[in-house]
Design a protein around this motif. Sequence first.
Motif, PDB file in Angstrom:
ATOM      1  N   THR A   1       0.831  -1.207   0.000  1.00 15.46           N
ATOM      2  CA  THR A   1       0.000   0.000   0.000  1.00 15.46           C
ATOM      3  C   THR A   1       0.864   1.254   0.000  1.00 15.46           C
ATOM      4  O   THR A   1       0.579   2.228  -0.717  1.00 15.46           O
ATOM      5  N   LEU A   2       1.921   1.252   0.795  1.00 16.80           N
ATOM      6  CA  LEU A   2       2.828   2.395   0.840  1.00 16.80           C
ATOM      7  C   LEU A   2       3.481   2.632  -0.523  1.00 16.80           C
ATOM      8  O   LEU A   2       3.562   3.776  -0.991  1.00 16.80           O
ATOM      9  N   LEU A   3       3.937   1.564  -1.180  1.00 13.48           N
ATOM     10  CA  LEU A   3       4.586   1.724  -2.478  1.00 13.48           C
ATOM     11  C   LEU A   3       3.616   2.295  -3.508  1.00 13.48           C
ATOM     12  O   LEU A   3       4.017   3.094  -4.362  1.00 13.48           O
ATOM     13  N   ALA A   4       2.344   1.904  -3.407  1.00 11.08           N
ATOM     14  CA  ALA A   4       1.345   2.482  -4.309  1.00 11.08           C
ATOM     15  C   ALA A   4       1.193   3.984  -4.038  1.00 11.08           C
ATOM     16  O   ALA A   4       1.081   4.788  -4.968  1.00 11.08           O
ATOM     17  N   ARG A   5       1.202   4.376  -2.768  1.00 17.44           N
ATOM     18  CA  ARG A   5       1.115   5.792  -2.415  1.00 17.44           C
ATOM     19  C   ARG A   5       2.317   6.555  -2.962  1.00 17.44           C
ATOM     20  O   ARG A   5       2.181   7.670  -3.476  1.00 17.44           O
ATOM     21  N   LEU A   6       3.495   5.937  -2.867  1.00 18.57           N
ATOM     22  CA  LEU A   6       4.710   6.598  -3.334  1.00 18.57           C
ATOM     23  C   LEU A   6       4.812   6.619  -4.851  1.00 18.57           C
ATOM     24  O   LEU A   6       5.630   7.354  -5.402  1.00 18.57           O
ATOM     25  N   ASP A   7       4.006   5.797  -5.511  1.00 21.03           N
ATOM     26  CA  ASP A   7       4.066   5.642  -6.968  1.00 21.03           C
ATOM     27  C   ASP A   7       5.474   5.224  -7.388  1.00 21.03           C
ATOM     28  O   ASP A   7       6.021   5.701  -8.376  1.00 21.03           O
ATOM     29  N   ALA A   8       6.038   4.291  -6.605  1.00 21.82           N
ATOM     30  CA  ALA A   8       7.409   3.831  -6.852  1.00 21.82           C
ATOM     31  C   ALA A   8       7.366   2.546  -7.672  1.00 21.82           C
ATOM     32  O   ALA A   8       6.859   1.524  -7.213  1.00 21.82           O
ATOM     33  N   THR A   9       7.894   2.602  -8.893  1.00 19.16           N
ATOM     34  CA  THR A   9       7.940   1.398  -9.732  1.00 19.16           C
ATOM     35  C   THR A   9       9.167   0.560  -9.409  1.00 19.16           C
ATOM     36  O   THR A   9       9.135  -0.666  -9.527  1.00 19.16           O
ATOM     37  N   THR A  10      10.255   1.207  -9.020  1.00 21.24           N
ATOM     38  CA  THR A  10      11.439   0.499  -8.529  1.00 21.24           C
ATOM     39  C   THR A  10      11.966   1.230  -7.306  1.00 21.24           C
ATOM     40  O   THR A  10      11.767   2.437  -7.143  1.00 21.24           O
ATOM     41  N   LEU A  11      12.628   0.501  -6.432  1.00 24.86           N
ATOM     42  CA  LEU A  11      13.152   1.094  -5.217  1.00 24.86           C
ATOM     43  C   LEU A  11      14.260   0.217  -4.666  1.00 24.86           C
ATOM     44  O   LEU A  11      14.409  -0.949  -5.058  1.00 24.86           O
ATOM     45  N   ASP A  12      15.042   0.779  -3.771  1.00 27.30           N
ATOM     46  CA  ASP A  12      16.010   0.030  -2.994  1.00 27.30           C
ATOM     47  C   ASP A  12      15.473  -0.110  -1.579  1.00 27.30           C
ATOM     48  O   ASP A  12      14.660   0.702  -1.125  1.00 27.30           O
ATOM     49  N   TRP A  13      15.940  -1.142  -0.880  1.00 26.67           N
ATOM     50  CA  TRP A  13      15.372  -1.473   0.432  1.00 26.67           C
ATOM     51  C   TRP A  13      16.486  -1.758   1.424  1.00 26.67           C
ATOM     52  O   TRP A  13      17.394  -2.541   1.137  1.00 26.67           O
ATOM     53  N   VAL A  14      16.406  -1.127   2.592  1.00 28.25           N
ATOM     54  CA  VAL A  14      17.275  -1.434   3.722  1.00 28.25           C
ATOM     55  C   VAL A  14      16.372  -1.900   4.855  1.00 28.25           C
ATOM     56  O   VAL A  14      15.488  -1.153   5.292  1.00 28.25           O
ATOM     57  N   GLY A  15      16.591  -3.113   5.322  1.00 27.68           N
ATOM     58  CA  GLY A  15      15.754  -3.652   6.386  1.00 27.68           C
ATOM     59  C   GLY A  15      16.588  -4.197   7.528  1.00 27.68           C
ATOM     60  O   GLY A  15      17.452  -5.064   7.320  1.00 27.68           O
TER      61      GLY A  15
END
Length: 292
Positions: free
Chosen positions: A91-105
């Motif tokens: 849901t957050l990624l849809a809000r951000l309209d991010a098609t690609t991203l990097d992730w630190v977890g």
Amino acid sequence: MTEPRLNHVQCLDGRGLHRMAYWEWGDAANPRVLVCVHGLTRQGRDFDTLARALADEYRVVCPDVVGRGRSDWLADPAGYAIPHYVADMVTLLARLDATTLDWVGTSMGGLIGMSLASLPAAGGSPIRRLVLNDVGPTIEPAALQRIGTYVEQPVRWASLDEAADYLWSISEGFGPHTREQWLALTAPQLKPDAAGGLVPRYDPAIALPLRGVTAELAAAGEALLWAAYERIAAPTLLLRGAQSDLLSRATAQAMTARGPKATLVEIAGVGHAPTLVQPEQVAIVSDFLLSP
């Protein structure tokens, strides 16, 4: 920019809707997005130092996973589980309209990222590069027991310094920090109560799902996580505190040979988990994310 923007997104759960908070750094129009997700009892402000270092390169987004920080608490504690957290992140990624991203977890945030990166997706996973901070498919039971002993304990402090001292007593695995660094990590963990004291900024019920984990369920969960890890295609950096009691060296080594064949970097003098506050830790992550 020295302070992030606080935003919220509505997410669906079994009882209705809840708001998930997220902290945002950098240009909101930047298509290059970095999502940083925290551990079990923490919140998105843990990544302030890393976010400041990368805000010129990325739109950095640091959510407070539901039940923590400025996010809502769930009416049904059964929702405090990785599949529900993954759904919130979608849901957050849809809000951000991010098609690609990097992730630190970090820890739990790494499990969320691992699960998200493994999902089948038309056109491939949205995760371009993945950083797993001191976590893998096999989690040492003793570490879970250690964490579980303090999550549900009712605690209250009279001052920030008193809270910082207590939190340090249960967090020495984070490794050496200056007092200034530790106070900066502690302050966002706290909120005032009605009597003027300070209490943790998380729902103690986040620990309830851990109570029902039997040996059989743990083994099944581990098998599912390894299967998920095998499906990850993104280049992966695995950080391990050299004294970690949650991510064993054997598991870390296996992660370099399976799935995405992670690049392993061990952090000396640290257990579970590196806070990504020290300059050398920030440099390791930045170099990986920004390399061609």
